[in-house]
Design a protein around this motif. Sequence first.
Motif, short mmCIF file in Angstrom:
data_model
loop_
_atom_site.label_atom_id
_atom_site.label_comp_id
_atom_site.label_asym_id
_atom_site.label_seq_id
_atom_site.Cartn_x
_atom_site.Cartn_y
_atom_site.Cartn_z
N ILE A 69 0.84 -1.21 0.00
CA ILE A 69 0.00 0.00 0.00
C ILE A 69 0.87 1.25 0.00
N LEU A 70 1.87 1.28 0.88
CA LEU A 70 2.72 2.47 1.00
C LEU A 70 3.48 2.76 -0.29
N GLN A 71 3.95 1.70 -0.94
CA GLN A 71 4.69 1.88 -2.19
C GLN A 71 3.84 2.64 -3.21
N ARG A 72 2.57 2.27 -3.28
CA ARG A 72 1.69 2.90 -4.27
C ARG A 72 1.21 4.28 -3.81
N VAL A 73 1.04 4.46 -2.52
CA VAL A 73 0.68 5.78 -2.01
C VAL A 73 1.80 6.77 -2.28
N GLN A 74 3.02 6.37 -1.95
CA GLN A 74 4.15 7.29 -2.05
C GLN A 74 4.54 7.59 -3.49
N SER A 75 4.36 6.62 -4.39
CA SER A 75 4.72 6.86 -5.79
C SER A 75 3.76 7.82 -6.47
N SER A 76 2.64 8.12 -5.82
CA SER A 76 1.66 9.05 -6.39
C SER A 76 1.85 10.47 -5.88
N ASP A 77 2.96 10.74 -5.18
CA ASP A 77 3.13 12.07 -4.56
C ASP A 77 3.65 13.12 -5.54
N GLY A 78 3.88 12.74 -6.79
CA GLY A 78 4.30 13.71 -7.80
C GLY A 78 5.80 13.88 -7.93
N ARG A 79 6.58 13.17 -7.10
CA ARG A 79 8.04 13.25 -7.24
C ARG A 79 8.49 12.41 -8.43
N PRO A 80 9.34 12.96 -9.29
CA PRO A 80 9.80 12.19 -10.46
C PRO A 80 10.71 11.06 -10.05
N GLY A 81 10.78 10.04 -10.91
CA GLY A 81 11.72 8.95 -10.69
C GLY A 81 13.15 9.43 -10.83
N LYS A 82 14.09 8.56 -10.48
CA LYS A 82 15.50 8.97 -10.42
C LYS A 82 16.04 9.41 -11.78
N ASP A 83 15.62 8.72 -12.85
CA ASP A 83 16.15 9.06 -14.18
C ASP A 83 15.60 10.40 -14.65
N GLU A 84 14.30 10.63 -14.44
CA GLU A 84 13.73 11.92 -14.82
C GLU A 84 14.32 13.03 -13.97
N ALA A 85 14.53 12.74 -12.69
CA ALA A 85 15.11 13.76 -11.79
C ALA A 85 16.51 14.16 -12.25
N TRP A 86 17.31 13.17 -12.68
CA TRP A 86 18.66 13.48 -13.18
C TRP A 86 18.59 14.33 -14.44
N ALA A 87 17.65 14.00 -15.33
CA ALA A 87 17.50 14.78 -16.56
C ALA A 87 17.11 16.22 -16.25
N ILE A 88 16.23 16.39 -15.29
CA ILE A 88 15.84 17.75 -14.87
C ILE A 88 17.05 18.48 -14.30
N ALA A 89 17.80 17.78 -13.45
CA ALA A 89 18.98 18.40 -12.82
C ALA A 89 19.98 18.88 -13.87
N MET A 90 20.15 18.10 -14.94
CA MET A 90 21.13 18.45 -15.96
C MET A 90 20.73 19.69 -16.76
N THR A 91 19.44 19.98 -16.84
CA THR A 91 19.02 21.18 -17.57
C THR A 91 19.44 22.45 -16.85
N THR A 92 19.78 22.35 -15.57
CA THR A 92 20.23 23.55 -14.84
C THR A 92 21.61 24.00 -15.32
N ASN A 93 22.31 23.16 -16.10
CA ASN A 93 23.62 23.57 -16.63
C ASN A 93 23.48 24.68 -17.66
N ASP A 94 22.31 24.76 -18.29
CA ASP A 94 22.06 25.80 -19.28
C ASP A 94 21.50 27.02 -18.57
N GLU A 95 22.31 28.06 -18.45
CA GLU A 95 21.92 29.22 -17.66
C GLU A 95 20.78 30.01 -18.31
N PHE A 96 20.50 29.73 -19.58
CA PHE A 96 19.40 30.42 -20.25
C PHE A 96 18.07 29.68 -20.07
N GLU A 97 18.15 28.45 -19.52
CA GLU A 97 16.97 27.60 -19.39
C GLU A 97 16.29 27.85 -18.04
#
Length: 266
Positions: A69-97
């Motif tokens: 139950i907890l696994q499914r409750v917590q995965s619905s909290d809107g936090r991205p998975g690790k791979d998407e989170a890394w991709a988002i983090a990498m976009t911060t390298n572009d200062e115009f983005e």
Amino acid sequence: MNTSEMNDAQVAGLASAIIATAEAMGQEMNPGTAAIMAEDLCAYQVPVVRAALKACRLEVKGRLSMADILQRVQSSDGRPGKDEAWAIAMTTNDEFETVVLTDEIQLALAAAKPVLDAGDKVGARMAFISAYERLIAQARDDAKPVNWHVSVGFDANRRTAAITKAVQMQRIPQERGRLYLADLSVAPVTDDGRALAGLITGDVVRPTPAVREKLQAVKASMLEMRAATAERKDEMRIEAANELADRRALLLKQVEDLESGRASHG
């Protein structure tokens, strides 16, 4: 606990739903056990927990457990998975983005930054994911809702696109998105503003006397840029680099504020 904590009637109803789910999965459950599980889940919103129970009925093979139950409750909290989170983090390298990111992404990126700065992107990704998974596990244990915020880049068009997309993905509430767009808007609303924009668009609007002198200064500055010597252009590049450094300093300050906030609640 947070502001979505259930009342007694909702907890009792949830306990009944847990018993019904267990029975649907071919399992008998003691009402006392179901009540304890319901109490443990009371920090979450009722629709989220009920959706998790439905997912358990459809997906889990075997007995119903609190972990399922907890696994499914917590995965619905809107936090991205690790791979998407890394991709988002990498976009911060572009200062115009303009980047819309969570507290956990920003903190994990700060932890990985020394490795990234050393040129080891693979090692940086591993450090980021390790920190990110630890941070979201802690946040979920604390039943802390996801917090998305905006890191503003220099490209005005990308700002609008990034914030609009974040609203569409329900990462930022519509009202908050409208406020961001209003704050970042480059559209002039006064005659003086339209007069300044006329330098670029060619539209002629008569400015007030107070602004006329500023317009002359802007025109002079533009002429100076066009006729700038190579030395002056180098100076302008240095000034732009300093602006980028200021933005990095602001991001680091945000990280420090987030970490001090977590420490004070620890």
